[in-house]
Design an enzyme around this catalytic site. Structure first.
Site, PDB file in Angstrom:
ATOM      1  N   ASP A 359       0.876  -0.669   0.132  1.00 57.57           N
ATOM      2  CA  ASP A 359      -0.006   0.290  -0.158  1.00 57.57           C
ATOM      3  C   ASP A 359       1.169   1.254  -0.183  1.00 57.57           C
ATOM      4  O   ASP A 359       0.405   2.442  -0.257  1.00 57.57           O
ATOM      5  CB  ASP A 359      -0.725  -0.312   1.015  1.00 57.57           C
ATOM      6  CG  ASP A 359      -2.057  -1.212   0.957  1.00 57.57           C
ATOM      7  OD1 ASP A 359      -2.699  -0.776   1.222  1.00 57.57           O
ATOM      8  OD2 ASP A 359      -1.804  -2.513   1.967  1.00 57.57           O
ATOM      9  N   GLU A 497      -5.071 -11.290  -7.465  1.00 62.60           N
ATOM     10  CA  GLU A 497      -4.976 -12.622  -5.888  1.00 62.60           C
ATOM     11  C   GLU A 497      -5.939 -13.056  -6.165  1.00 62.60           C
ATOM     12  O   GLU A 497      -6.119 -14.532  -5.495  1.00 62.60           O
ATOM     13  CB  GLU A 497      -5.496 -11.216  -4.601  1.00 62.60           C
ATOM     14  CG  GLU A 497      -3.780 -10.573  -4.625  1.00 62.60           C
ATOM     15  CD  GLU A 497      -4.544  -9.902  -3.238  1.00 62.60           C
ATOM     16  OE1 GLU A 497      -5.509  -9.582  -2.348  1.00 62.60           O
ATOM     17  OE2 GLU A 497      -3.584  -9.572  -2.204  1.00 62.60           O
ATOM     18  N   GLN A 622      -8.895  -7.396  -8.789  1.00 64.12           N
ATOM     19  CA  GLN A 622      -8.882  -5.635  -8.434  1.00 64.12           C
ATOM     20  C   GLN A 622      -7.899  -5.388  -9.699  1.00 64.12           C
ATOM     21  O   GLN A 622      -7.344  -6.304 -10.727  1.00 64.12           O
ATOM     22  CB  GLN A 622      -8.429  -5.331  -7.219  1.00 64.12           C
ATOM     23  CG  GLN A 622      -6.684  -5.956  -7.161  1.00 64.12           C
ATOM     24  CD  GLN A 622      -6.306  -5.558  -5.930  1.00 64.12           C
ATOM     25  OE1 GLN A 622      -6.297  -4.087  -5.840  1.00 64.12           O
ATOM     26  NE2 GLN A 622      -5.191  -6.489  -5.135  1.00 64.12           N
TER      27      GLN A 622
END
Length: 832
Positions: A359, A497, A622
């Site tokens: 992040d 993922e 994502q």
């Protein structure tokens, strides 16, 4: 409820929303944070008090599905909040056990202050008002406080106040972790020190982290301290003091509870308990602490605020400030001297166990252009763990440094080996440690920090070593395929993922996928930047570093070869394959699953509960391939693909955005953010809609219950960066700060302050003009650019650029006069 652009207000008490409000009303200062739970509650399924120390980890072993597994957790520390009262020896006040007449909770972002104002009637018919103010001091990192006004509206009598420190806490804040060991603290040592001070010392069971809290509680009326009798009680892991005084109807009393927290990792202390007592002894009254705290927040907002004008501005501005507020509570100037990273969920809860992921990629752009010293400190967290990353690479059979997907105390891989699917109730193998792209993210962060700061000393002594060791790892991890004359990286996972292995692979093995496009292109970028870093080093430093690393000309030449020959798979009409074989997967029945389940953002859990797997389908949690368009200008990507020998024409970005957006479930809070960015110039209405969704990720808890476990600090920082770098078109390359503003129709103006290479820049842009004014400091000029127009800006100077109107800018780009910027994208795709 929104009343102005500086206050997050909740009217009325909603037990079902308490967990969300507690997370969003967390107060912190970069050293420690405390959730916004009421002081009269305990962890009971509705409420969850929690206090967390930056970098405060401990490991426990659990029996899970017949296996012994060890997990490292961010530890829930003793609760310093407990404060309640009784009237004439009656029941203790509890929020959930009285008749609430009014309730209002306000998070004042400008001042860093949490207010709670409630009126209630008890079982005896007595009406009482409680007005509470709370801080975790941004001026003094070891102090926090409660200031409570209690007013008897229609009764007089004896009030007994109960103030406590509670060491009987556990890590129970995440439902899916509750089958795991959760008691991290040993039995505390409890003491009374003086008439009004309580002391609690405790220690974690494995990491041996010692923590001490000292609390002082006093009662005042009309400015003077009230004479009161006191009794102190200890019971198990809790120490409490009962304070009795008389109250009269209409005559309020003021209660102040001031707390000091120290740990054994603090600088310049003898022992945490002594330090806590000393800090508390030097602390003044609540209002004095508040004044210093407000001043610290005033200075932070002067550096970090973003002002918006437009039809949606007040609402959007407030949400952006909520995001900046929580980012600055997670990492502040008090973080600079700590050995702590920046966790994916802040210091706001126990989700992801407080671990540090990738992040930083979304967080550092904001910090580097505001408080570069803070980015430097957070990168030092990675550098201190370089030896552990080298060890991990050696164990994987590679030279160089292989950083972990999840990092905690010492830099070992902290990714859980088993994870619980709450949809099926099954514990499953977790292979997300295969996300080796974390290494590219760290190298990217090093380079971007250098571009923003020109901090050569950091590059020479820390950054270069990290980036070169990561490059060495990538060159070794890439294996030559002689048949293709290409290098391949196998057995990894991309940012998506969902895809842990190929469809027919053994689910227990979960051996990853091959040639993830994002991973391979990022590896090529790292290998290219490594050459630049070597050239930037002064001769003696270069020679010393290369000698210490054993890095010679032949190895560097090999890096160049790998950087030119890494494989990037394609399929269809110019679609960059997410990984080798992606084009052969089945299409997914999006419409059917939306009809059956409604919310399908966590398709991986839904499919596993059905006995299926996303490994079979063209689905993404994502952005994966699209992350390339998020991180790089189109010009730079075109050069990278040319270097690799692959086509990258004007339609590459639109084709791929259209293709992958239609196949993404947005199972991560980062997803809406990245897709908003890549659509920002080609489909502004849709980009704006996704931006607003990203703004609501935590405030509205759009993922259905994740935010109470901790905010998503990457998504929060990313929305701010979207306004900063995407809408203002900021890009840093070749020692030039480029601007290319393209504001959404809903925004008329953006105004902010940046710190770039020792200059402070006041930047203001609307749809017609970009104005940049430099502060009058003694430093060197910088170079600015807008669409090929270059200006040198000296300290104290101002420059303006007339902006192309959107239609002219689009026409200019469509004629090929300028390659599309990093966030250029496609017309609206067939669904998301």
């Amino acid at each position: 409820m929104i009343t102005d652009a500086w206050s997050l207000v909740y009217e009325g008490y909603a037990p079902g929303q308490e967990g969300l409000r507690e997370a969003l009303c967390t107060l912190g200062n970069g050293y420690f944070a405390t959730r916004g739970a009421a002081p009269d509650v305990s962890a009971d399924g509705v409420h969850y008090p929690g206090t967390y120390l930056a970098g405060g980890y401990n490991r426990l072993t659990s029996e899970v599905a017949g296996r012994r597994v060890e997990n490292e957790d961010l530890v829930n520390l003793p609760n310093w909040l407990p404060l309640t009262f009784s009237i004439d020896g009656g029941a203790w006040f509890r929020l959930d056990e009285v008749e609430l007449l009014s309730y209002r909770q306000e998070l004042d972002l400008r001042r860093g202050l949490l207010h709670r104002d409630l009126r209630f009637r008890d079982a005896e018919g007595r009406t009482t008002r409680w007005r509470e103010r709370r801080i975790v001091s941004m001026a003094e990192p070891h102090l926090a406080g409660l200031g409570v006004q209690i007013e008897a509206e229609d009764w007089s009598g004896r009030l007994t106040l109960r103030a406590a420190l509670d060491g009987g806490v556990a890590n129970r804040g995440v439902a899916r972790y509750r089958d795991l060991a959760d008691r991290h603290l040993e039995m505390p040592e409890l003491q009374q020190r003086g008439a009004d001070t309580l002391l609690l010392r405790c220690r974690t069971s494995q990491s041996r982290l010692a923590v001490a809290l000292a609390a002082r509680t006093r009662i005042y009326r009309e400015g003077g301290e009230v004479e009161a009798s006191r009794d102190t009680h200890t019971g198990g892991p809790q120490i409490a003091q009962e304070i009795r005084c008389e109250v009269q109807a209409g005559s309020p009393i003021e209660v102040e509870k001031i707390v000091a927290l120290h740990s054994s990792r603090d600088w310049a202390i003898s022992e945490p308990g002594l330090a806590a007592l000393r800090t508390l002894g030097q602390a003044g009254r609540f209002d004095a602490l508040l004044a210093a705290h407000e001043l610290a927040w005033k200075h932070l907002w002067q550096i970090c605020d973003i002002e918006l004008d437009g039809d949606a501005a007040p609402d959007t501005e407030l949400k952006l400030r909520v995001h900046m507020f929580h980012l600055l509570q997670t990492a502040s100037e008090h973080t600079i001297d700590l050995d702590a990273g920046i966790p994916a969920r802040g210091w706001h809860g126990e989700a992801y166990r407080g671990h540090i992921f990738w992040d930083e990629l979304f967080i550092f752009p904001f910090l580097s252009l505001r408080i570069p010293m803070l980015t430097r400190a957070l990168l030092r967290y990675r550098h201190r763990r370089l030896p552990e990353a080298r060890r991990a690479a050696r164990e994987a059979g590679c030279p160089g440094a292989m950083y972990p997907w999840q990092s905690g105390s010492d830099g070992r891989e902290e990714t859980q080996r088993l994870h619980l699917n709450p949809e099926s109730g099954r514990w499953l193998p977790d292979s997300t440690h295969r996300q080796r792209h974390i290494n590219a993210a760290i190298a990217y962060n090093v380079w971007q920090y250098y571009q923003a700061s020109n901090d050569r000393e950091f590059l020479y002594f820390y950054g270069a070593e990290m980036l070169l060791e990561i490059a060495r790892y990538w060159a070794s991890a890439a294996a030559c395929n002689p048949a293709l004359d290409r290098y391949e990286i196998k057995g990894v996972m991309g940012p998506d993922e969902y895809h842990t292995a190929y469809p027919d692979a053994d689910p227990e093995a979960a051996g990853g996928i091959d040639n993830n496009a994002y991973t391979n292109v990022m590896a090529a970028w790292v290998l290219t930047r490594a050459r630049d870093v070597i050239e930037l080093l002064p001769g003696m430093r270069r020679a010393q570093l290369c000698e210490r690393m054993g890095l010679g000309a032949e190895e560097i030449k090999h890096w160049q070869e790998v950087g030119r020959k890494l494989r990037v798979p394609f399929h269809g009409e110019g679609i960059i394959s997410q990984f080798e074989g992606y084009g052969d997967l089945e299409e997914f029945d999006w419409e059917g699953y939306r009809g059956r389940y409604g919310d399908i953002h966590r398709l991986d859990r839904i499919l596993e509960a059905e006995g299926d797997t996303p490994n079979r389908y063209k689905v993404s949690k994502q952005a994966d391939v699209l992350m390339l368009f998020y991180l790089f200008p189109a010009e730079e990507l075109a050069l990278l693909f040319e270097q690799l020998g692959y086509p990258f024409d004007h339609g590459t970005i639109p084709r791929n955005v259209d293709y992958y957006l239609a196949r993404t479930s947005h199972g991560s809070t980062l997803s809406q953010l990245v897709h908003s960015w890549v659509l920002a110039r080609s489909d502004r209405p849709r980009s704006w809609h996704l931006f607003l969704r990203a703004l609501d990720s935590d405030i509205a808890d759009i993922q259905g219950g994740t935010t109470p476990e901790g905010i998503h600090v990457g998504a929060m920082a990313g929305t701010v960066d979207l306004v900063q770098r995407c809408y203002l078109g900021i890009d840093m390359r070749a020692n030039v700060l480029h601007f290319d503003p393209a504001l959404p129709a809903d925004l008329r103006r953006v105004k902010t302050r940046l710190h770039y290479r020792r200059q402070t820049l006041d930047v203001e842009a609307d749809h017609d003009v970009l104005r940049i004014r430099s502060g009058a400091f003694t430093t060197t000029p910088i170079t600015l650019a807008y669409r090929g127009h270059y200006r040198e800006l000296a300290p104290g100077d101002t420059c303006e650029f007339r902006l192309l109107r959107p239609e002219a800018r689009d026409r200019d780009e469509n004629r090929g006069r300028r390659p599309p910027p990093a966030d250029a994208a496609a017309p609206k795709g067939p669904g998301s």
